[in-house]
Write an enzyme that holds these catalytic residues in place. Sequence first.
Site, PDB file in Angstrom:
ATOM      1  N   HIS A 238       8.470  -2.367   4.369  1.00  0.00           N
ATOM      2  CA  HIS A 238       7.475  -1.916   5.405  1.00  0.00           C
ATOM      3  C   HIS A 238       7.691  -2.655   6.679  1.00  0.00           C
ATOM      4  O   HIS A 238       7.444  -3.848   6.542  1.00  0.00           O
ATOM      5  CB  HIS A 238       6.079  -2.160   4.978  1.00  0.00           C
ATOM      6  CG  HIS A 238       5.952  -1.189   3.460  1.00  0.00           C
ATOM      7  ND1 HIS A 238       6.145  -1.839   2.177  1.00  0.00           N
ATOM      8  CD2 HIS A 238       5.583   0.267   3.328  1.00  0.00           C
ATOM      9  CE1 HIS A 238       6.116  -0.953   1.352  1.00  0.00           C
ATOM     10  NE2 HIS A 238       5.494   0.095   2.011  1.00  0.00           N
ATOM     11  N   SER A 239       7.897  -2.015   7.690  1.00  0.00           N
ATOM     12  CA  SER A 239       8.164  -2.766   8.996  1.00  0.00           C
ATOM     13  C   SER A 239       6.905  -2.261   9.950  1.00  0.00           C
ATOM     14  O   SER A 239       7.263  -1.157  10.723  1.00  0.00           O
ATOM     15  CB  SER A 239       9.472  -2.572   9.626  1.00  0.00           C
ATOM     16  OG  SER A 239       9.614  -3.362  10.669  1.00  0.00           O
TER      17      SER A 239
END
Length: 311
Positions: A238-239
């Site tokens: 998850h960025s």
Amino acid sequence: MTERIPLLIDTDPGVDDALALLMAFDDPNHDVVALTIAAGNVGLQYTVANALKLCEVAGIDIPVHAGCEGPLLHPTPDASYVHGRDGFGDIGYAPAARAVDQEHAALALIRLSHVHRGRLVLVMLGPLTNLAVALKLDPALPQRIARIVVMGGAVTGQGNTTPSAEFNIGFDPEAAHLVFEAFERIEVADWEAVMAHGFPHKDFERWLKAETPQARFYDAISRRTRAWATERRGERWHSADALAMALALRPDGALEMADRPLAIELQGSLTRGATVVDWQRRGGRPDNARILQRYDQARFEGMIRAALGAG
Ligand code: BDR
Ligand code: CA
């Protein structure tokens, strides 16, 4: 040919900030006019050094302005447990040859809002301290801004640092309060949207094998954070800042947005730093947030691949 859109990025690099910056550097429709640097993920001396280094790796020559050393009021723990002591995975990189600009981030924000009056897009990837200071110096600043996109908040109260607060807002809630009070409409990519737009680590690892300086450097600085994330959150990466950047660069990739009033909790002993969204519009306040609900996942991943040179 249409003119490129000027983009000013306020950031606290940080591993996911770095990916977002590479996306912006790669974008043909936008010109990054400056980076203003916040303290957040780690201390300011590191976030500044990391920003300079990333520009060097990407071959980008833009001004980098250091901002405030900490939150407006209350000291807050950083996120070095996620990003490494230096914020870039402690790989011991050689410092960038380039130096930081002498102008303070808050002053650069004000000046550039005049230079690019009515066209400037602000992308806020860290705590909102620098912008809050700029607003105190120049309350008319929002009138000169075309769009503002904020990575921050947890819009149904599912935070990532305390039970209800997300890191960027929880780090400096007073600054966030000033910012959300000042702008008529802020586009928000919150932590909960980030959790809904993860992509498989195994795909990401493949993209990181691209033979580009960007991919090689990102592979190195993100290794430790990716290991931490795998252990904690499983097979998807998850960025947060990358999702906010996708929204900033390609707003037409947003498949669903929700306009609602959003306020910052400053007092709560359990909820300080929470982004309280009036989903039912009970309080009678105007909608001040445009909240990302769903982004085109294929498009998002395509932008990341392109930024790494992975085609
Ligand atoms: C945000 O906090 C920071 O750790 C990341 O860089 C991102 O901006 C996510 O909550
Ligand atoms: Ca960040």
